[in-house]
Design a protein around this motif. Structure first.
Motif, PDB file in Angstrom:
ATOM      1  N   LEU A 129       0.833  -1.207   0.000  1.00 36.32           N
ATOM      2  CA  LEU A 129       0.000   0.000   0.000  1.00 36.32           C
ATOM      3  C   LEU A 129       0.869   1.258   0.000  1.00 36.32           C
ATOM      4  O   LEU A 129       0.581   2.221  -0.722  1.00 36.32           O
ATOM      5  CB  LEU A 129      -0.933   0.012   1.210  1.00 36.32           C
ATOM      6  CG  LEU A 129      -2.041  -1.039   1.226  1.00 36.32           C
ATOM      7  CD1 LEU A 129      -2.862  -0.913   2.501  1.00 36.32           C
ATOM      8  CD2 LEU A 129      -2.937  -0.919   0.012  1.00 36.32           C
ATOM      9  N   ALA A 130       1.929   1.270   0.794  1.00 36.87           N
ATOM     10  CA  ALA A 130       2.814   2.440   0.856  1.00 36.87           C
ATOM     11  C   ALA A 130       3.474   2.697  -0.499  1.00 36.87           C
ATOM     12  O   ALA A 130       3.613   3.853  -0.922  1.00 36.87           O
ATOM     13  CB  ALA A 130       3.865   2.239   1.947  1.00 36.87           C
ATOM     14  N   LYS A 131       3.851   1.643  -1.197  1.00 35.61           N
ATOM     15  CA  LYS A 131       4.457   1.793  -2.530  1.00 35.61           C
ATOM     16  C   LYS A 131       3.466   2.371  -3.527  1.00 35.61           C
ATOM     17  O   LYS A 131       3.843   3.159  -4.397  1.00 35.61           O
ATOM     18  CB  LYS A 131       4.982   0.446  -3.032  1.00 35.61           C
ATOM     19  CG  LYS A 131       6.269   0.026  -2.383  1.00 35.61           C
ATOM     20  CD  LYS A 131       6.769  -1.303  -2.911  1.00 35.61           C
ATOM     21  CE  LYS A 131       8.055  -1.690  -2.202  1.00 35.61           C
ATOM     22  NZ  LYS A 131       8.575  -2.968  -2.654  1.00 35.61           N
ATOM     23  N   LYS A 132       2.200   1.991  -3.412  1.00 34.26           N
ATOM     24  CA  LYS A 132       1.182   2.498  -4.341  1.00 34.26           C
ATOM     25  C   LYS A 132       1.087   4.019  -4.317  1.00 34.26           C
ATOM     26  O   LYS A 132       0.726   4.632  -5.319  1.00 34.26           O
ATOM     27  CB  LYS A 132      -0.199   1.911  -4.011  1.00 34.26           C
ATOM     28  CG  LYS A 132      -0.374   0.486  -4.439  1.00 34.26           C
ATOM     29  CD  LYS A 132      -1.802   0.022  -4.126  1.00 34.26           C
ATOM     30  CE  LYS A 132      -2.029  -1.396  -4.599  1.00 34.26           C
ATOM     31  NZ  LYS A 132      -3.415  -1.812  -4.376  1.00 34.26           N
ATOM     32  N   VAL A 133       1.387   4.615  -3.174  1.00 34.66           N
ATOM     33  CA  VAL A 133       1.309   6.073  -3.056  1.00 34.66           C
ATOM     34  C   VAL A 133       2.695   6.701  -2.833  1.00 34.66           C
ATOM     35  O   VAL A 133       2.809   7.846  -2.408  1.00 34.66           O
ATOM     36  CB  VAL A 133       0.301   6.515  -1.964  1.00 34.66           C
ATOM     37  CG1 VAL A 133      -1.120   6.189  -2.392  1.00 34.66           C
ATOM     38  CG2 VAL A 133       0.612   5.894  -0.620  1.00 34.66           C
ATOM     39  N   SER A 134       3.740   5.925  -3.111  1.00 38.55           N
ATOM     40  CA  SER A 134       5.135   6.394  -3.099  1.00 38.55           C
ATOM     41  C   SER A 134       5.586   6.993  -1.767  1.00 38.55           C
ATOM     42  O   SER A 134       6.281   8.007  -1.732  1.00 38.55           O
ATOM     43  CB  SER A 134       5.354   7.415  -4.229  1.00 38.55           C
ATOM     44  OG  SER A 134       4.989   6.859  -5.463  1.00 38.55           O
ATOM     45  N   VAL A 135       5.207   6.363  -0.646  1.00 40.81           N
ATOM     46  CA  VAL A 135       5.646   6.857   0.671  1.00 40.81           C
ATOM     47  C   VAL A 135       6.453   5.818   1.448  1.00 40.81           C
ATOM     48  O   VAL A 135       6.789   6.050   2.613  1.00 40.81           O
ATOM     49  CB  VAL A 135       4.448   7.351   1.525  1.00 40.81           C
ATOM     50  CG1 VAL A 135       3.759   8.544   0.870  1.00 40.81           C
ATOM     51  CG2 VAL A 135       3.466   6.236   1.812  1.00 40.81           C
ATOM     52  N   GLU A 136       6.784   4.700   0.809  1.00 42.10           N
ATOM     53  CA  GLU A 136       7.468   3.630   1.535  1.00 42.10           C
ATOM     54  C   GLU A 136       8.803   4.075   2.119  1.00 42.10           C
ATOM     55  O   GLU A 136       9.241   3.569   3.153  1.00 42.10           O
ATOM     56  CB  GLU A 136       7.636   2.374   0.666  1.00 42.10           C
ATOM     57  CG  GLU A 136       8.630   2.492  -0.466  1.00 42.10           C
ATOM     58  CD  GLU A 136       8.076   3.093  -1.755  1.00 42.10           C
ATOM     59  OE1 GLU A 136       8.775   3.005  -2.768  1.00 42.10           O
ATOM     60  OE2 GLU A 136       6.967   3.655  -1.757  1.00 42.10           O
ATOM     61  N   ASP A 137       9.475   5.058   1.500  1.00 42.68           N
ATOM     62  CA  ASP A 137      10.761   5.540   2.015  1.00 42.68           C
ATOM     63  C   ASP A 137      10.608   6.426   3.248  1.00 42.68           C
ATOM     64  O   ASP A 137      11.589   6.745   3.903  1.00 42.68           O
ATOM     65  CB  ASP A 137      11.513   6.309   0.931  1.00 42.68           C
ATOM     66  CG  ASP A 137      11.944   5.399  -0.219  1.00 42.68           C
ATOM     67  OD1 ASP A 137      11.996   4.165  -0.019  1.00 42.68           O
ATOM     68  OD2 ASP A 137      12.221   5.924  -1.310  1.00 42.68           O
ATOM     69  N   MET A 138       9.379   6.826   3.559  1.00 37.70           N
ATOM     70  CA  MET A 138       9.141   7.672   4.731  1.00 37.70           C
ATOM     71  C   MET A 138       8.721   6.845   5.948  1.00 37.70           C
ATOM     72  O   MET A 138       8.468   7.389   7.013  1.00 37.70           O
ATOM     73  CB  MET A 138       8.063   8.711   4.413  1.00 37.70           C
ATOM     74  CG  MET A 138       8.508   9.712   3.355  1.00 37.70           C
ATOM     75  SD  MET A 138       7.202  10.878   2.936  1.00 37.70           S
ATOM     76  CE  MET A 138       7.142  11.878   4.424  1.00 37.70           C
ATOM     77  N   ILE A 139       8.636   5.519   5.760  1.00 41.87           N
ATOM     78  CA  ILE A 139       8.190   4.624   6.828  1.00 41.87           C
ATOM     79  C   ILE A 139       9.299   3.633   7.155  1.00 41.87           C
ATOM     80  O   ILE A 139       9.828   2.975   6.263  1.00 41.87           O
ATOM     81  CB  ILE A 139       6.919   3.849   6.422  1.00 41.87           C
ATOM     82  CG1 ILE A 139       5.776   4.812   6.087  1.00 41.87           C
ATOM     83  CG2 ILE A 139       6.512   2.862   7.512  1.00 41.87           C
ATOM     84  CD1 ILE A 139       4.561   4.143   5.469  1.00 41.87           C
ATOM     85  N   THR A 140       9.624   3.527   8.435  1.00 39.91           N
ATOM     86  CA  THR A 140      10.586   2.528   8.902  1.00 39.91           C
ATOM     87  C   THR A 140       9.819   1.538   9.757  1.00 39.91           C
ATOM     88  O   THR A 140       9.172   1.930  10.741  1.00 39.91           O
ATOM     89  CB  THR A 140      11.696   3.187   9.753  1.00 39.91           C
ATOM     90  OG1 THR A 140      12.358   4.161   8.957  1.00 39.91           O
ATOM     91  CG2 THR A 140      12.691   2.146  10.246  1.00 39.91           C
TER      92      THR A 140
END
Length: 188
Positions: A73-84
């Motif tokens: 889901l995070a990749k779908k909205v391009s925020v995966e790099d902001m989540i650890t």
């Protein structure tokens, strides 16, 4: 990414609570550099929503318990790099004292076994002027969830567990969720 666009991409399961959660986050007026912890990753809805508001987020749940595919889901909205993601138990967190400006629990407090011990941990890892936000289902919210998962736990009122703590409390209510916002009372 724009919040409305993200809701469209992530679909109904995300969008169902997104407006309420977003309004709660907006009312907090956290500084963008705030260090934010999301306790109970699940499908990542809270972590993703926090990143859409511009925050870097550390999220986690007990080892082996991450039943939701938050990363897709995070990749779908391009925020995966902001989540650890970091596996941890709310009753014994691997973070240093006074690490976080804000700690969020989105429908995860009722899953914690020893709530008093977890609250003690939240206090330990929360900065002196930090904020604890516990978002829990209402009776109507639990009824909706039980249509999909019959054995879902009953409603838990965080006030039962926080009444003896030195917090200022504010509650934001909605039909299916309530947000309990706790700020530490600082005696200066």
């Amino acid at each position: 990414m724009d919040f409305s666009k993200a809701k469209g991409i992530l679909g109904d399961k995300f969008s169902r609570d997104a407006d309420f959660l977003s309004s709660v986050v907006s009312k907090l007026k956290l500084v963008k550099k705030s260090k934010v912890l999301d306790v109970g990753t699940g499908r990542g809805h809270m972590a993703i929503l926090l990143t859409l508001h511009g925050y870097q987020v550390i999220t986690g749940e007990p080892e082996g318990a991450n039943w939701g595919d938050w990363k897709t889901l995070a990749k779908k909205v391009s925020v995966e790099d902001m989540i650890t993601f970091k596996p941890f138990n709310a009753e014994k967190m691997p973070f240093e004292d006074a690490s976080f400006d804000a700690i969020f629990l989105y429908t995860s407090f009722h899953h914690i076994g020893n709530k008093k011990l977890a609250l003690s941990e939240f206090l330990r890892v929360m900065k002196p002027k930090g904020t604890l936000i516990i978002i829990e289902l209402t009776e109507e919210g639990v009824e909706v969830v039980r249509k999909r998962w019959r054995g879902h736990p009953d409603v838990v009122d965080p006030k039962v567990y926080t009444k003896d703590l030195a917090f200022e409390e504010k509650v934001i209510e909605s039909k299916y969720l309530n947000a309990y916002i706790y700020s530490r009372i600082i005696n200066e």
